[in-house]
Design a protein around this motif. Structure first.
Motif, mmCIF file in Angstrom:
data_model
loop_
_atom_site.group_PDB
_atom_site.id
_atom_site.type_symbol
_atom_site.label_atom_id
_atom_site.label_comp_id
_atom_site.label_asym_id
_atom_site.label_seq_id
_atom_site.Cartn_x
_atom_site.Cartn_y
_atom_site.Cartn_z
ATOM 1 N N CYS A 385 67.229 45.098 40.321
ATOM 2 C CA CYS A 385 66.869 46.187 39.079
ATOM 3 C C CYS A 385 67.608 46.882 38.300
ATOM 4 O O CYS A 385 68.903 46.917 38.600
ATOM 5 C CB CYS A 385 66.149 47.163 40.095
ATOM 6 S SG CYS A 385 64.621 46.676 41.010
ATOM 7 N N ASN A 386 67.397 46.891 37.107
ATOM 8 C CA ASN A 386 68.287 47.615 36.027
ATOM 9 C C ASN A 386 68.365 49.099 36.348
ATOM 10 O O ASN A 386 69.323 49.681 35.837
ATOM 11 C CB ASN A 386 67.902 47.187 34.733
ATOM 12 C CG ASN A 386 67.804 45.691 34.477
ATOM 13 O OD1 ASN A 386 68.940 45.121 34.665
ATOM 14 N ND2 ASN A 386 66.817 45.344 33.704
ATOM 15 N N TYR A 387 67.619 49.753 37.081
ATOM 16 C CA TYR A 387 67.459 51.133 37.115
ATOM 17 C C TYR A 387 67.540 51.570 38.733
ATOM 18 O O TYR A 387 67.341 50.813 39.544
ATOM 19 C CB TYR A 387 66.503 51.908 36.618
ATOM 20 C CG TYR A 387 66.325 51.748 35.214
ATOM 21 C CD1 TYR A 387 66.835 52.550 34.327
ATOM 22 C CD2 TYR A 387 65.627 50.796 34.357
ATOM 23 C CE1 TYR A 387 66.849 52.739 32.823
ATOM 24 C CE2 TYR A 387 65.764 50.597 33.101
ATOM 25 C CZ TYR A 387 66.217 51.593 32.424
ATOM 26 O OH TYR A 387 66.157 51.632 30.840
ATOM 27 N N THR A 388 68.108 52.616 39.010
ATOM 28 C CA THR A 388 68.128 53.058 40.438
ATOM 29 C C THR A 388 66.683 53.500 41.091
ATOM 30 O O THR A 388 65.706 53.647 40.203
ATOM 31 C CB THR A 388 68.989 54.355 40.803
ATOM 32 O OG1 THR A 388 68.496 55.517 40.071
ATOM 33 C CG2 THR A 388 70.381 53.945 39.953
ATOM 34 N N SER A 389 66.769 53.572 42.142
ATOM 35 C CA SER A 389 65.392 53.834 42.613
ATOM 36 C C SER A 389 64.777 55.160 42.344
ATOM 37 O O SER A 389 63.511 55.373 42.097
ATOM 38 C CB SER A 389 65.332 54.038 44.459
ATOM 39 O OG SER A 389 66.289 54.985 44.873
ATOM 40 N N THR A 390 65.656 56.412 42.178
ATOM 41 C CA THR A 390 65.388 57.562 41.488
ATOM 42 C C THR A 390 64.713 57.466 40.261
ATOM 43 O O THR A 390 63.553 58.187 39.813
ATOM 44 C CB THR A 390 66.463 58.570 41.667
ATOM 45 O OG1 THR A 390 67.004 58.732 43.048
ATOM 46 C CG2 THR A 390 66.257 59.858 41.055
ATOM 47 N N THR A 412 67.453 49.600 28.978
ATOM 48 C CA THR A 412 66.854 48.466 28.642
ATOM 49 C C THR A 412 65.089 48.769 29.034
ATOM 50 O O THR A 412 65.016 49.762 29.914
ATOM 51 C CB THR A 412 67.147 47.451 29.499
ATOM 52 O OG1 THR A 412 66.041 46.121 29.440
ATOM 53 C CG2 THR A 412 67.229 47.564 31.070
ATOM 54 N N GLU A 413 64.415 47.902 28.526
ATOM 55 C CA GLU A 413 62.875 48.400 28.547
ATOM 56 C C GLU A 413 62.513 47.714 29.962
ATOM 57 O O GLU A 413 61.398 48.012 30.308
ATOM 58 C CB GLU A 413 62.092 47.834 27.295
ATOM 59 C CG GLU A 413 62.194 46.080 27.182
ATOM 60 C CD GLU A 413 61.334 45.823 26.190
ATOM 61 O OE1 GLU A 413 60.341 46.230 26.131
ATOM 62 O OE2 GLU A 413 61.745 45.037 25.454
#
Length: 426
Positions: A385-390, A412-413
């Motif tokens: 994933c490009n983003y954290t769980s939060t 990123t989208e």
């Protein structure tokens, strides 16, 4: 090593369990077995084949050196024993191979060593270069450093990952039974051999896999070998289970495979009649004087996992889960698959950082947009994933143009790009 005339060379991975190398009762080295393995590998090399050995045994050897009867429970003790045994074990291999003038190399791995794509590629390139040099790589889990979080679990799994990594043609899993049976042959005289498995993904109905449950000095059993076979066949590697006390049979089986090379497609004429296929194969083995063994055929080439997909599915440890809806799952698995957008996410499980690996699960979305707690969460794949769980928890279910408004930024989208998504063949 030059290719023998008319012989198609293979890349072969041979996995040896601790019980193949160390006597279960006395902990003494099984030098006769090791010598036969060395002779077999040298004969295969002279035919032009590349051979990689995945060797357990460091802890078993360490126990013998220290005169200990039982494997200790504390991790630090086990790691210390592995450190003592590892050097002695590779020394034995080196001494035996030296009689034939065959060079070897030792590679010790944990999952941490392949947790980064570039590290995975480096390990892949190292093994490839060794094979080009005519060297036999001997690979083992680094038991002196490995802890639960970074362990492969057992060397059956490690051998399957190595097979996928080196694009092997065949993986040989040596065990304490000659092949897979419909029941435990030690207790059931009616047990019948399963000699060919065309598609392991369809399961093995009516087959008892409890035979060969591992030893006191090892960790493997038939279940772990089936898991390894599934991993390897998904990567396009034919996998063979055979008895470990006659390793010279590897050579005989390889010669048999070469004689029948290209005829595996004939199994299709048996359709779903698994037992009819076994009778046909048994007759063929008897006619050609080949010992019993089980061969799991690699998946159809169109379904083979690509290099990076295999690494994501089997080289990484998951840190949590992202639950997606059915629409997202269809978009991610179509032929021209999409990246994962926040709109298709209905929930997040666990805590993870960006670019860590997570399981992808499919859930049902309630009218209010939340996940239906009654729906079954089947694991369908993995993603980096490009983003954290939060961050994902805050933007789940939203359109991509809303990310910056909610987070204050947008790198990123996509929650995960296409190249960072992997799904097992189906």
């Amino acid at each position: 090593m030059t290719e023998a005339a008319g012989i198609k060379p293979y890349t072969i991975v041979i996995k040896l369990g601790t019980s193949s190398l160390v006597d279960e009762k006395t902990r003494e080295p099984r030098l006769a077995i090791m010598s036969l393995i060395v002779e077999t590998v040298v004969k295969l090399r002279r035919l032009g084949h590349n051979v990689v050995i995945v060797s357990s045994g460091s802890i078993g050897v360490g126990l013998h050196i220290l005169g200990m009867d039982k494997r200790p429970k504390h991790l630090s003790e086990v790691q210390a024993i592995a450190a003592i045994g590892q050097g002695k074990l590779i020394g034995r291999w080196d001494s035996l191979f030296a009689h034939f003038g065959q060079s070897i190399a030792q590679i010790l791995l944990t999952r941490n060593d392949i947790s980064d794509w570039s590290q995975y590629r480096n390990a892949q390139n190292t093994v490839s270069e060794l094979l080009k040099m005519g060297v036999v790589p001997i690979i083992n889990e680094n038991d002196t450093l490995s802890v639960t979080e970074i362990k492969f679990g057992d060397n059956d799994t490690l051998s399957a990952i190595v097979s996928g990594m080196v694009h092997a043609d065949y993986l040989f899993l040596l065990t304490d039974v000659d092949c897979l049976y419909t029941a435990n042959p030690r207790t059931d005289p009616e047990a019948k051999p399963i000699l060919v498995v065309p598609d392991l993904s369809k399961g093995l109905p009516g087959v008892d896999t409890s035979a060969g449950s591992g030893s006191d000095v090892g960790t493997g059993g038939m279940q772990t070998k089936l898991i390894a076979a599934e991993l390897a066949t998904n990567a396009g590697v034919h996998t063979i289970i055979m008895k470990s006390d006659t390793p010279s049979n590897i050579y005989r089986i390889v010669k048999y495979i070469q004689a029948l090379d290209g005829t595996d497609s004939e199994v299709s004429k048996f359709n779903d009649d698994l037992m009819a296929l076994q009778k046909e194969e048994l007759a063929k083995l008897k006619r050609m004087g080949v010992p019993l063994h089980t061969k799991f055929l690699a998946n159809n080439i169109s379904n083979h996992l690509r290099n990076k997909e295999f690494w994501i599915l089997h080289g990484l440890i998951t840190k949590g889960s992202v639950i997606i809806d059915q629409g997202a799952f269809k978009a991610l698995t179509r032929k021209n698959k999409a990246g994962l957008l926040p709109a298709g996410i209905i929930d997040v499980e666990g805590n993870f950082h960006e670019m860590e690996c997570v399981d992808l699960k499919v859930g049902k979305r309630l009218p209010n947009g939340e996940v239906d707690p009654e729906s079954s969460f089947e694991i369908v794949g993995r993603a980096r994933c490009n983003y954290t769980s939060t961050e994902i928890s805050k933007i789940k279910g939203l359109q991509s143009d809303e990310i910056e408004e909610i987070l204050g930024y947008m790198d990123t989208e996509y929650i995960a790009q296409r190249e960072n998504l992997a799904f097992p063949p189906h």
